[in-house]
Design a protein around this motif. Sequence first.
Motif, PDB file in Angstrom:
ATOM      1  N   SER A  77       0.813  -1.211   0.000  1.00 13.77           N
ATOM      2  CA  SER A  77       0.000   0.000   0.000  1.00 13.77           C
ATOM      3  C   SER A  77       0.847   1.261   0.000  1.00 13.77           C
ATOM      4  O   SER A  77       0.484   2.258  -0.647  1.00 13.77           O
ATOM      5  CB  SER A  77      -0.932  -0.005   1.222  1.00 13.77           C
ATOM      6  N   ASN A 109       1.964   1.987  -3.453  1.00 19.83           N
ATOM      7  CA  ASN A 109       0.823   2.411  -4.257  1.00 19.83           C
ATOM      8  C   ASN A 109       0.464   3.876  -3.992  1.00 19.83           C
ATOM      9  O   ASN A 109       0.094   4.619  -4.912  1.00 19.83           O
ATOM     10  CB  ASN A 109      -0.390   1.525  -3.968  1.00 19.83           C
ATOM     11  N   GLU A 110       0.549   4.283  -2.720  1.00 18.12           N
ATOM     12  CA  GLU A 110       0.286   5.675  -2.385  1.00 18.12           C
ATOM     13  C   GLU A 110       1.270   6.607  -3.083  1.00 18.12           C
ATOM     14  O   GLU A 110       0.888   7.621  -3.681  1.00 18.12           O
ATOM     15  CB  GLU A 110       0.374   5.876  -0.871  1.00 18.12           C
TER      16      GLU A 110
END
Length: 303
Positions: free
Chosen positions: A76, A79-80
């Motif tokens: 994550s 991805n951010e």
Amino acid sequence: MGSPGLTHARRCATNRPTSRIQALQLSAAIAVVMLLVACCGSDDEKSPTGSSTIDSPPMLPSPRVPIQPVIPAGVSAANEARAIVNAQWNMISYSTRTCATSIAAINSGEWSHAGIDCWSKLRGDPPGEGCSSLVSACLLGDRLQFSEVVSGTCQVGIGEFRTYDQWRHLLSTAHLDAQQGIFTEFEPGSEVAKQSWSWSLSSSPASGEWRFHHGVIEEASRFARLDWTTDNEGIVQVDWLWEKTGKWEAEVDSSGSSGTMIVHQWLSESSIWTLRHEIAWSDSHGSLKTYDDAGAISYETVW
């Protein structure tokens, strides 16, 4: 853009009935007049040799950076960071999309000779029937002048039509290699500049400078700036500014898989720029820091 040029809106397909011979005669006559208006220069501006000094006009460049960051999708945190970097990079194409469309209007299609040191291409309906666009390029001294002239009744929206009488939609002057130049788009049916931009490109080292303006080119009208350069190791440095909206600086390697980005945001309430994100990435690792309006770290993560 809302441009009535044939590359920007659907053209009016309504033609009045006429014989084929009359249509051809009318087309030829009007095309010649339009070409003379668009391309003629004084005798001392033409090539003294009496023949073209270039084979055909070059392609005009579009605003772009010759590298795309690559942050693999995965955890994550990555991805951010990937979403932030891609969103900032896409600001270039988003805020200059009308420029790219106007440049494409000049570049698309094949050129035909139209006299010494002049070329042209005619789009749409035959002149005098419906909506037509004459794109021309002429050699004027050591520069090339490009233009698009629109005539006829053109569709500019759903059920909306506008009639033009040799309205100059686009005008550009560029060096013979198109590495430097200026470009202007005009308000519909008017001689008033709608937006303008300038560029300067180099191959040694590879670099580019772009300036974008509302109306004519002057410092007060600038709304965006793009600078990029490549060093001897293939590292691309990019500096992007969208006035009173956002700005960022980035360094990216030749593969795009390693780099850094610093993002600032404009605070309209206090009329200042504030640091918003710091991002660094490589093939398998990276970090992301997000800052609040006061400049303190509000979020931090690594992968």
